[in-house]
Design a protein around this motif. Structure first.
Motif, PDB file in Angstrom:
ATOM      1  N   THR A  27       0.712  -1.080  -0.227  1.00  0.00           N
ATOM      2  CA  THR A  27       0.304  -0.004   0.119  1.00  0.00           C
ATOM      3  C   THR A  27       0.771   1.278   0.283  1.00  0.00           C
ATOM      4  OG1 THR A  27      -1.812  -1.199   1.109  1.00  0.00           O
ATOM      5  CG2 THR A  27      -1.650   1.222   1.424  1.00  0.00           C
ATOM      6  N   ALA A  28       1.827   1.574   0.949  1.00  0.00           N
ATOM      7  CA  ALA A  28       2.966   2.754   0.069  1.00  0.00           C
ATOM      8  C   ALA A  28       3.620   2.612  -0.102  1.00  0.00           C
ATOM      9  CB  ALA A  28       3.867   2.018   1.721  1.00  0.00           C
ATOM     10  N   ARG A  29       3.986   1.550  -1.130  1.00  0.00           N
ATOM     11  CA  ARG A  29       4.413   1.758  -2.434  1.00  0.00           C
ATOM     12  C   ARG A  29       3.313   2.282  -3.290  1.00  0.00           C
ATOM     13  NH1 ARG A  29       8.025  -4.108  -2.255  1.00  0.00           N
ATOM     14  NH2 ARG A  29       9.898  -3.388  -0.790  1.00  0.00           N
ATOM     15  N   ARG A  30       2.541   1.641  -3.313  1.00  0.00           N
ATOM     16  CA  ARG A  30       1.259   2.229  -4.154  1.00  0.00           C
ATOM     17  C   ARG A  30       0.654   3.231  -4.403  1.00  0.00           C
ATOM     18  NH1 ARG A  30      -3.463  -0.330  -3.219  1.00  0.00           N
ATOM     19  NH2 ARG A  30      -3.097  -2.800  -3.912  1.00  0.00           N
ATOM     20  N   THR A  31       1.126   3.288  -3.203  1.00  0.00           N
ATOM     21  CA  THR A  31       0.584   5.634  -2.546  1.00  0.00           C
ATOM     22  C   THR A  31       1.522   6.450  -2.858  1.00  0.00           C
ATOM     23  OG1 THR A  31       0.642   5.286  -0.189  1.00  0.00           O
ATOM     24  CG2 THR A  31      -1.371   5.226  -1.489  1.00  0.00           C
ATOM     25  N   ASN A  32       2.585   5.763  -2.854  1.00  0.00           N
ATOM     26  CA  ASN A  32       4.009   6.700  -3.362  1.00  0.00           C
ATOM     27  C   ASN A  32       4.155   7.698  -4.368  1.00  0.00           C
ATOM     28  OD1 ASN A  32       6.407   8.029  -2.310  1.00  0.00           O
ATOM     29  ND2 ASN A  32       7.534   6.302  -2.974  1.00  0.00           N
ATOM     30  N   TRP A  38      -7.011  12.659  -3.537  1.00  0.00           N
ATOM     31  CA  TRP A  38      -8.208  11.694  -2.389  1.00  0.00           C
ATOM     32  C   TRP A  38      -8.814  10.571  -2.797  1.00  0.00           C
ATOM     33  CZ3 TRP A  38     -11.966   8.571  -5.247  1.00  0.00           C
ATOM     34  CH2 TRP A  38     -11.915   9.086  -6.794  1.00  0.00           C
ATOM     35  N   ARG A  39      -7.809   9.640  -3.695  1.00  0.00           N
ATOM     36  CA  ARG A  39      -7.734   8.148  -4.635  1.00  0.00           C
ATOM     37  C   ARG A  39      -6.613   8.336  -3.903  1.00  0.00           C
ATOM     38  NH1 ARG A  39      -7.097   9.075 -10.554  1.00  0.00           N
ATOM     39  NH2 ARG A  39      -5.849  11.210  -9.651  1.00  0.00           N
ATOM     40  N   ARG A  40      -5.414   8.621  -2.627  1.00  0.00           N
ATOM     41  CA  ARG A  40      -4.530   7.904  -1.984  1.00  0.00           C
ATOM     42  C   ARG A  40      -5.350   7.612  -0.629  1.00  0.00           C
ATOM     43  NH1 ARG A  40       1.292  10.439  -0.370  1.00  0.00           N
ATOM     44  NH2 ARG A  40       1.245  10.158  -2.856  1.00  0.00           N
ATOM     45  N   PHE A  41      -6.674   9.024   0.175  1.00  0.00           N
ATOM     46  CA  PHE A  41      -7.187   8.247   0.699  1.00  0.00           C
ATOM     47  C   PHE A  41      -7.999   7.228   0.788  1.00  0.00           C
ATOM     48  CE2 PHE A  41      -6.401  12.562   1.314  1.00  0.00           C
ATOM     49  CZ  PHE A  41      -5.581  12.542   2.288  1.00  0.00           C
ATOM     50  N   VAL A  46      -8.733   1.436   2.423  1.00  0.00           N
ATOM     51  CA  VAL A  46      -9.066   0.374   2.134  1.00  0.00           C
ATOM     52  C   VAL A  46      -8.428  -0.464   3.034  1.00  0.00           C
ATOM     53  CG1 VAL A  46      -8.925  -1.851   0.518  1.00  0.00           C
ATOM     54  CG2 VAL A  46     -10.461   0.209  -0.192  1.00  0.00           C
ATOM     55  N   TRP A  47      -6.707  -0.451   2.801  1.00  0.00           N
ATOM     56  CA  TRP A  47      -6.448  -1.241   3.368  1.00  0.00           C
ATOM     57  C   TRP A  47      -6.337  -1.390   5.035  1.00  0.00           C
ATOM     58  CZ3 TRP A  47      -2.238   0.445   7.249  1.00  0.00           C
ATOM     59  CH2 TRP A  47      -1.468  -1.184   8.203  1.00  0.00           C
ATOM     60  N   ILE A  48      -6.821  -0.413   6.318  1.00  0.00           N
ATOM     61  CA  ILE A  48      -7.248   0.034   7.478  1.00  0.00           C
ATOM     62  C   ILE A  48      -8.310  -1.290   7.218  1.00  0.00           C
ATOM     63  CG2 ILE A  48      -8.233   1.646   9.015  1.00  0.00           C
ATOM     64  CD1 ILE A  48      -6.418   3.459   7.630  1.00  0.00           C
ATOM     65  N   ALA A  49      -9.504  -0.950   6.981  1.00  0.00           N
ATOM     66  CA  ALA A  49     -10.862  -1.864   6.901  1.00  0.00           C
ATOM     67  C   ALA A  49     -10.157  -3.330   6.493  1.00  0.00           C
ATOM     68  CB  ALA A  49     -11.566  -1.771   6.167  1.00  0.00           C
TER      69      ALA A  49
END
Length: 70
Positions: A27-32, A38-41, A46-49
């Motif tokens: 998830t960190a690699r993808r969002t980096n 807003w898509r980053r959030f 989704v990861w937190i859920a």
């Protein structure tokens, strides 16, 4: 209903929780590489859920076992 002691070991050794927690790397690699909008959030949400659902599943295992014994 009695209060049960929370055992951390059952969470740390559960493959579902470990897999969800390990997902933080991807998830960190993808969002980096994503634009900062807003898509980053949404991706992090989704990861937190997923992590919360894995933890809740482990927490409910004892209740499921008690219900099956009745």
């Amino acid at each position: 209903m009695t209060r049960q002691r929370i055992e951390v070991g059952k969470y740390l050794t559960n493959i579902g929780v470990l897999g969800a927690a390990a997902g933080v790397v991807s998830t960190a690699r993808r969002t980096n590489s994503m634009p900062r909008d807003w898509r980053r959030f949404i991706v992090w949400g989704v990861w937190i859920a997923g992590l919360i659902l894995a933890i809740a599943g482990v927490a409910m295992q004892d209740r499921d076992a008690e219900f099956a014994d009745e």
